[in-house]
Design a protein around this motif. Structure first.
Motif, mmCIF file in Angstrom:
data_model
loop_
_atom_site.group_PDB
_atom_site.id
_atom_site.type_symbol
_atom_site.label_atom_id
_atom_site.label_comp_id
_atom_site.label_asym_id
_atom_site.label_seq_id
_atom_site.Cartn_x
_atom_site.Cartn_y
_atom_site.Cartn_z
ATOM 1 N N ALA A 188 0.832 -1.212 0.000
ATOM 2 C CA ALA A 188 0.000 0.000 0.000
ATOM 3 C C ALA A 188 0.861 1.255 0.000
ATOM 4 O O ALA A 188 0.587 2.213 -0.725
ATOM 5 N N LEU A 189 1.930 1.255 0.806
ATOM 6 C CA LEU A 189 2.818 2.426 0.855
ATOM 7 C C LEU A 189 3.543 2.617 -0.474
ATOM 8 O O LEU A 189 3.689 3.742 -0.955
ATOM 9 N N MET A 190 3.983 1.504 -1.066
ATOM 10 C CA MET A 190 4.650 1.598 -2.366
ATOM 11 C C MET A 190 3.679 2.088 -3.438
ATOM 12 O O MET A 190 4.016 2.958 -4.239
ATOM 13 N N HIS A 191 2.471 1.545 -3.434
ATOM 14 C CA HIS A 191 1.461 1.959 -4.415
ATOM 15 C C HIS A 191 1.124 3.438 -4.245
ATOM 16 O O HIS A 191 1.037 4.183 -5.208
ATOM 17 N N GLY A 192 0.964 3.860 -2.992
ATOM 18 C CA GLY A 192 0.618 5.254 -2.731
ATOM 19 C C GLY A 192 1.712 6.228 -3.096
ATOM 20 O O GLY A 192 1.453 7.341 -3.532
ATOM 21 N N SER A 193 2.972 5.807 -2.946
ATOM 22 C CA SER A 193 4.075 6.719 -3.256
ATOM 23 C C SER A 193 4.367 6.789 -4.751
ATOM 24 O O SER A 193 4.949 7.751 -5.219
ATOM 25 N N VAL A 204 -10.861 9.869 -2.619
ATOM 26 C CA VAL A 204 -11.161 8.549 -2.071
ATOM 27 C C VAL A 204 -10.057 7.587 -2.503
ATOM 28 O O VAL A 204 -9.835 7.395 -3.700
ATOM 29 N N ALA A 205 -9.372 7.007 -1.522
ATOM 30 C CA ALA A 205 -8.361 5.992 -1.819
ATOM 31 C C ALA A 205 -9.073 4.649 -1.943
ATOM 32 O O ALA A 205 -9.918 4.308 -1.108
ATOM 33 N N THR A 206 -8.740 3.909 -2.975
ATOM 34 C CA THR A 206 -9.371 2.614 -3.216
ATOM 35 C C THR A 206 -8.312 1.526 -3.201
ATOM 36 O O THR A 206 -7.310 1.621 -3.906
ATOM 37 N N ALA A 239 -3.046 4.142 5.627
ATOM 38 C CA ALA A 239 -1.635 4.377 5.292
ATOM 39 C C ALA A 239 -1.484 4.756 3.829
ATOM 40 O O ALA A 239 -0.724 5.677 3.494
ATOM 41 N N GLU A 240 -2.209 4.063 2.944
ATOM 42 C CA GLU A 240 -2.124 4.452 1.533
ATOM 43 C C GLU A 240 -2.737 5.833 1.313
ATOM 44 O O GLU A 240 -2.204 6.642 0.563
ATOM 45 N N TRP A 241 -3.857 6.123 1.976
ATOM 46 C CA TRP A 241 -4.461 7.450 1.856
ATOM 47 C C TRP A 241 -3.447 8.508 2.294
ATOM 48 O O TRP A 241 -3.275 9.533 1.627
#
Length: 189
Positions: free
Chosen positions: A10-15, A25-27, A57-59
């Motif tokens: 999630a952190l990698m995807h979000g960054s 909205v984070a999905t 965390a991703e948001w």
């Protein structure tokens, strides 16, 4: 271990993705694995809370809050949660979590997490509140907003969130006042 893998992904995807505004909205899409199950064959209620942590965390990563946390040496604290379960999520079932910031007050940011099953039906909805701290104590939400999204303004607190906050405060005060009293046994009532 799998939870840490989910969090890392999630952190990698979000960054890597585009930055999202604070009101976006984070999905996140997940699957129910064997270690997510309880004794009754559906996703354990505690796992929902852990998945909400991953989704928040991703948001935080996609909105820039995580970057500000690293720069300012802030830490995140969860201050409460309430969850309504509607449908069971079964083994290997795919589901999606939609995470959105609802509003904030002087100390807390309030989030909604909607769990949708593979048919688009609501499986669960959770509300949570989170805050940031530094070595001096609580970080005011205005300070966080100024760092991350200076033009952002909060929506008014929805009535259902306000009722939840009031109920949590009432429960806390009642428990604090009863700390030296014996528990009531249901059969005695």
């Amino acid at each position: 271990m799998n939870l840490y893998l989910r969090l890392l992904l999630a952190l990698m995807h979000g960054s890597r993705g585009q930055r999202m505004p604070h009101d976006g909205v984070a999905t996140n899409t997940f699957r129910v694995w064997p270690h997510d199950l309880d004794a009754f064959g559906h996703m354990n209620n505690g796992r929902y809370l852990q998945i909400m942590d991953v989704a928040r965390a991703e948001w935080m990563t996609t909105t820039g809050v995580f970057r500000a946390m690293r720069e300012q040496k802030w830490g995140a604290v969860l201050g409460g949660n309430i969850t309504r379960y509607r449908r069971s999520l079964k083994l290997f079932q795919q589901y999606t979590v939609h995470t959105q910031l609802i509003c904030w007050d002087q100390q807390w940011f309030f989030f909604e997490h909607s769990f949708m099953d593979s048919k688009g039906r609501c499986a669960a909805v959770g509300l949570s509140r989170a805050a940031l701290r530094d070595r001096h104590g609580w970080v005011a939400t205005d300070r966080v907003v100024a760092e991350v999204s200076p033009q952002a303004i909060t929506e008014p607190m929805p009535p259902h969130v306000e009722r939840w906050v009031n109920l949590e405060n009432e429960i806390y005060v009642t428990a604090a006042n009863n700390k030296n009293k014996p528990m009531t046994v249901a059969s005695e009532v």
